[in-house]
Design an enzyme around this catalytic site. Sequence first.
Site, PDB file in Angstrom:
ATOM      1  CB  SER A  15      -0.782   0.077   1.122  1.00 21.29           C
ATOM      2  OG  SER A  15      -1.563  -1.088   1.344  1.00 21.29           O
ATOM      3  CB  CYS A  43      -3.934  -3.994   1.668  1.00 20.08           C
ATOM      4  SG  CYS A  43      -5.475  -3.545   1.725  1.00 20.08           S
ATOM      5  CE  LYS A  51     -10.795  -7.379   6.368  1.00 18.48           C
ATOM      6  NZ  LYS A  51      -9.874  -7.021   7.389  1.00 18.48           N
ATOM      7  CG  HIS A 438     -37.773   7.301   8.869  1.00 18.02           C
ATOM      8  ND1 HIS A 438     -37.290   6.666   9.840  1.00 18.02           N
ATOM      9  CD2 HIS A 438     -38.939   6.775   8.368  1.00 18.02           C
ATOM     10  CE1 HIS A 438     -38.487   5.821  10.427  1.00 18.02           C
ATOM     11  NE2 HIS A 438     -39.474   5.944   9.644  1.00 18.02           N
ATOM     12  CD  GLU A 443     -34.432   7.293  11.247  1.00 22.98           C
ATOM     13  OE1 GLU A 443     -34.852   8.328  10.945  1.00 22.98           O
ATOM     14  OE2 GLU A 443     -34.891   6.117  10.663  1.00 22.98           O
TER      15      GLU A 443
END
Length: 458
Positions: A15, A43, A51, A438, A443
């Site tokens: 990385s 990674c 993973k 919603h 929320e």
Amino acid sequence: MTEFDFDLFVIGAGSGGVRAARVAAGHGARVAIAESDRFGGTCVIRGCVPKKLLVQASHYAQDFEDARGFGWSVPQATFSWPAMVAAKEQEVSRLSRIYENLLETSQVTLLRSAARFVDSHTVSVAGRLLRARHFLIATGGQPSRPALPGIELAITSNEAFDLPSLPRRLLIVGGGYVAVEFAGIFHGLGADVTLAYRGEQILRGFDDDVRQHLFDEMSRAGIRVLLGSRIGSLARRSDARIDVEFDTNPVSAECFDHVMYATGRAPNVAGLKLDAAGVALAAGGGIAVDAFCRTSAAHIFAVGDVTDGIALTPVAIRQGAAVANSLFGAVQQAADLTLVPSAVFSQPPIGTVGLSEAAALDQFGVIDVYRSRFRPLRHALSGRDERTLMKLVVDHTTQRVVGAHMVGPDAPEIIQGLALALRLGASKADFDATLGIHPTSAEEFMTLQDKQTLRKSN
Ligand code: FAD
């Protein structure tokens, strides 16, 4: 002939190294990168990417079960571990090739071999001596296992990705994020999983409510989590399985198909001949660096897991870019590592940013804590008894939100957005003023009311 073959020589194409090489080449520097394994690093090859794919694979088991509550009849689903491993491998290889292509199109010289220092401006790579003005060490880390009788029988996360068959009975030793993630993966895929950790609660360093909540959820899901547990020895049986002696009082023994150690990682420094370059190590065994990732040798830098810093891909990437910009761009840059958000891809997953309750109390003296535990809407029909935890930690004096934590579906996705809010200094009033979407779980973060004010005791 110029004195140096390269302006920057990068050791390790993971990385941090790949990002640094590309950014430096983008500034016009002559860059080489040496990699002893496949391009992409931990990674891509044996970390975050495979993973997360396995987490996805294992989660289908729950999804098939839950679908029944929504009117679906799901015939007995079957899973093929070899098919999943092959699909995972295909994707990892594809990404590794992309990394190589990106480096090549950036005009970076690729060296497919290990590098080690000969002197402070020279490395040896496959018998060739190459000189560079600057170096970046980005060699990452590898799993470490404690010394105990039979430890050579244990696998680590490296091998867990490519087991020839799915274990029926698996012991995972460790309490960190890799241990709990793999416990969730193999449990979801149908293995009988025991997680043994010597500490008093899993996920040391995380908020205590988060730790307890995940422990409860893992236990409820059927993963056996043993705390305060110590392993004395491992021994191979004639049927190829492994006998594990638990050194806890009273001593007991159990048999497993595989034992996976996830008890920490050690920086890859052996073999680099750092002493030849005058690069010193820090107390934790990683390379000692300052805020600009500069080592004890002024022209040699180190980023990512090979240092004792935060071992996460976005951190290594940010540090790699900062080093390249500092050396070849217009400005001196240090990676800003305040408020590093992170996730644990356990089942359910965790997202977290900022301070835990304990750390905030220590730092601010008086804090407000808001918590909510609820059953996500989908489980009203699925029947699954899984709870979500959300928690905000607020500095009582300034009312600034200094920590946000969640355990529940989509927690990493939700916390990523909240990381921006915390970075911009959002107060609890700002959260309250923000309209929710919603119906979502997210929320709930905008409507947390259940306040507890805590004071640090002297
Ligand atoms: P690496 O990516 O490890 O790259 C180092 C490279 O250097 C390797 O390719 C190695 O072969 C090479 N090398 C070593 N020695 C030499 C040498 N002498 N010469 C040439 N090449 C050499 N992070 C996250 O942010 N999210 C996650 O979900 C996540 N999950 C993870 C899961 C697992 C199981 C593991 C093990 C790690 C996970 N990480 C995760 C951590 C992440 O993978 C690392 O923080 C990141 O890869 C570090 O990058 P790096 O550049 O420092 O080193």
